[in-house]
Design an enzyme around this catalytic site. Structure first.
Site, PDB file in Angstrom:
ATOM      1  N   ARG A 101      24.241  10.049  -3.872  1.00 33.50           N
ATOM      2  CA  ARG A 101      24.307   9.771  -2.419  1.00 33.50           C
ATOM      3  C   ARG A 101      25.485   8.821  -2.220  1.00 33.50           C
ATOM      4  O   ARG A 101      25.504   7.717  -2.757  1.00 33.50           O
ATOM      5  CB  ARG A 101      23.017   9.134  -1.921  1.00 33.50           C
ATOM      6  CG  ARG A 101      23.174   8.569  -0.514  1.00 33.50           C
ATOM      7  CD  ARG A 101      21.877   8.220   0.141  1.00 33.50           C
ATOM      8  NE  ARG A 101      21.156   9.400   0.551  1.00 33.50           N
ATOM      9  CZ  ARG A 101      20.183   9.417   1.472  1.00 33.50           C
ATOM     10  NH1 ARG A 101      19.835   8.310   2.074  1.00 33.50           N
ATOM     11  NH2 ARG A 101      19.565  10.538   1.779  1.00 33.50           N
ATOM     12  N   HIS A 128      24.302  17.250   3.912  1.00 33.89           N
ATOM     13  CA  HIS A 128      23.011  16.839   3.347  1.00 33.89           C
ATOM     14  C   HIS A 128      22.233  18.127   3.030  1.00 33.89           C
ATOM     15  O   HIS A 128      21.252  18.456   3.705  1.00 33.89           O
ATOM     16  CB  HIS A 128      22.279  15.973   4.378  1.00 33.89           C
ATOM     17  CG  HIS A 128      21.144  15.171   3.821  1.00 33.89           C
ATOM     18  ND1 HIS A 128      20.813  15.145   2.477  1.00 33.89           N
ATOM     19  CD2 HIS A 128      20.252  14.338   4.437  1.00 33.89           C
ATOM     20  CE1 HIS A 128      19.776  14.353   2.301  1.00 33.89           C
ATOM     21  NE2 HIS A 128      19.423  13.852   3.460  1.00 33.89           N
ATOM     22  N   GLN A 131      18.342  18.312   2.545  1.00 32.21           N
ATOM     23  CA  GLN A 131      17.624  18.171   3.815  1.00 32.21           C
ATOM     24  C   GLN A 131      17.519  19.516   4.529  1.00 32.21           C
ATOM     25  O   GLN A 131      16.435  19.930   4.953  1.00 32.21           O
ATOM     26  CB  GLN A 131      18.381  17.148   4.697  1.00 32.21           C
ATOM     27  CG  GLN A 131      17.729  16.917   6.033  1.00 32.21           C
ATOM     28  CD  GLN A 131      16.436  16.149   5.902  1.00 32.21           C
ATOM     29  OE1 GLN A 131      16.394  15.090   5.301  1.00 32.21           O
ATOM     30  NE2 GLN A 131      15.352  16.667   6.465  1.00 32.21           N
ATOM     31  N   ASP A 224      18.805  13.626  15.025  1.00 32.80           N
ATOM     32  CA  ASP A 224      19.071  12.668  13.950  1.00 32.80           C
ATOM     33  C   ASP A 224      19.597  11.403  14.627  1.00 32.80           C
ATOM     34  O   ASP A 224      19.938  11.418  15.820  1.00 32.80           O
ATOM     35  CB  ASP A 224      20.115  13.263  12.978  1.00 32.80           C
ATOM     36  CG  ASP A 224      20.405  12.371  11.780  1.00 32.80           C
ATOM     37  OD1 ASP A 224      19.625  11.428  11.527  1.00 32.80           O
ATOM     38  OD2 ASP A 224      21.417  12.605  11.082  1.00 32.80           O
ATOM     39  N   CYS A 264      15.232  14.443  10.613  1.00 31.63           N
ATOM     40  CA  CYS A 264      15.309  14.252   9.161  1.00 31.63           C
ATOM     41  C   CYS A 264      14.746  12.906   8.739  1.00 31.63           C
ATOM     42  O   CYS A 264      14.377  12.726   7.595  1.00 31.63           O
ATOM     43  CB  CYS A 264      16.759  14.381   8.707  1.00 31.63           C
ATOM     44  SG  CYS A 264      17.862  13.231   9.553  1.00 31.63           S
ATOM     45  N   ARG A 292      10.522  17.852   1.524  1.00 27.04           N
ATOM     46  CA  ARG A 292      11.652  17.431   0.693  1.00 27.04           C
ATOM     47  C   ARG A 292      11.217  17.448  -0.779  1.00 27.04           C
ATOM     48  O   ARG A 292      11.965  17.871  -1.652  1.00 27.04           O
ATOM     49  CB  ARG A 292      12.108  16.008   1.071  1.00 27.04           C
ATOM     50  CG  ARG A 292      12.684  15.854   2.467  1.00 27.04           C
ATOM     51  CD  ARG A 292      14.043  16.492   2.601  1.00 27.04           C
ATOM     52  NE  ARG A 292      15.001  16.033   1.631  1.00 27.04           N
ATOM     53  CZ  ARG A 292      15.715  14.913   1.724  1.00 27.04           C
ATOM     54  NH1 ARG A 292      15.616  14.143   2.787  1.00 27.04           N
ATOM     55  NH2 ARG A 292      16.580  14.567   0.767  1.00 27.04           N
TER      56      ARG A 292
END
Ligand code: CP
Ligand code: NVA
Length: 306
Positions: A101, A128, A131, A224, A264, A292
């Site tokens: 990340r 991402h 996700q 988001d 998310c 996830r």
């Protein structure tokens, strides 16, 4: 040859279907997979904070019989204490996979280029993918419709999460209507790149600067944060630029009656979404967060199992 997961754009339709069917099996019967990655270790290099990605990958490895090691910003210091090349080469001698990340997407690409083990993009400023995979898996669970019958409205910043949704929608034939304030729409190059595939799958990717238009008749409303990690200095300006883009009861009323609300997470309650919507009956944010885990376990099995 080792495989990485850097962007949805690199996956074939078959790859995605394989991940989803494996995730479904794993979710249904986790015990059957308890020893699948026995003796394997995953390094988690996180230059930004995380709850879901960090915890779900760690727990996922544990549940598959393997082990995960967290390397925070203090430890590795990519490109500062050591070059990305040297970190990649060293870690490849110790571990079986790397989740990264980071900020610049280029860092993920370089890590994948130099590492001799699979590299998974755990979020960059550009995308991402884990996700988006969990999101569409969740949508399938909830709606069970063929993709070209689904209209998703994404209301908010044309950011990393939005980019991955664009790529996955185009790939699967799902319709995506994006509403962002002027100056915050997704980058033209992303939409252009996805449009080539969208033409083949019959997906339409439409851009709006009016959230009301985007959510009209939508099956799903997704949002988001307005200020992503690394943009904290712009927070105040963004709060003002994104006025009118909040997911609230009023906006929800323009979508389909049974619209699903997705985020998310983490959410900035009271900014991009109200408490009553995120806690309300349309919200599926915690099912989405749970998935996830199952989807990433499927990704880990597909990349790390020898
Ligand atoms: N959605 C998501 O990636 O959450 P975290 O930032 O907590 O990992
Ligand atoms: N766009 C957000 C997503 C967090 C999961 C960020 O990059 O901070």
């Amino acid at each position: 040859m080792k495989k990485d997961l850097i962007s949805i754009a690199d996956l074939s339709l078959k790859d995605i279907q394989k991940i989803f069917s494996q995730a479904k099996r794993i979710k249904k019967n986790p015990n059957r997979y308890a020893g699948t990655l026995k003796g394997k270790t995953l390094a988690l290099i996180f230059e930004k904070p995380s709850n879901r990605t960090y915890v779900s990958f760690s727990v996922g490895m544990y549940q598959l019989g393997g082990n995960a090691i967290y390397l925070g910003p203090e430890q590795v210091q990519l490109g500062v204490r050591e070059s990305i090349h040297d970190v990649a080469k060293t870690l490849s001698r110790y571990v079986d996979g790397i989740v990264l990340r980071t900020f610049a997407h280029q860092t993920v690409l370089k890590m994948a280029q130099y590492a001799d083990v699979p590299v998974i993009n755990g979020l960059s400023d550009y995308s991402h993918p884990c996700q988006a995979l969990a999101d569409v898996f969740t949508i399938q669970e909830k709606l069970g419709l063929s993709y070209n019958k689904i209209i998703m409205a994404y209301v908010g910043d044309g950011n990393n999460v939005c980019n991955s949704l664009i790529f996955i929608a185009a790939k699967l034939g799902m319709h995506l209507k994006i509403a962002s304030p002027k100056g915050y729409l997704p980058k033209e190059e992303v939409v252009k790149k996805a449009s080539i595939e969208a033409k083949e799958t019959g997906s339409f990717i439409e851009l709006f600067t009016n959230p009301q238009e985007a959510v009209y008749q939508a099956d799903i409303i997704y949002t988001d944060v307005w200020t992503s990690m690394g943009q904290e200095r712009e927070a105040q300006k963004r709060r003002s630029d994104f006025k009118g883009f909040q997911i609230n009861e009023q906006l929800l009323s323009l979508a389909k009656k049974n619209v699903l609300v997705m985020h998310c997470l983490p959410a900035h309650r009271g900014e991009e979404i109200t408490d009553s919507v995120i806690d309300g009956k349309h919200s599926i944010v915690f099912d989405q967060a749970e998935n996830r885990l199952h989807v990433q376990k499927a990704i880990l099995v597909s990349l790390l199992k020898s």
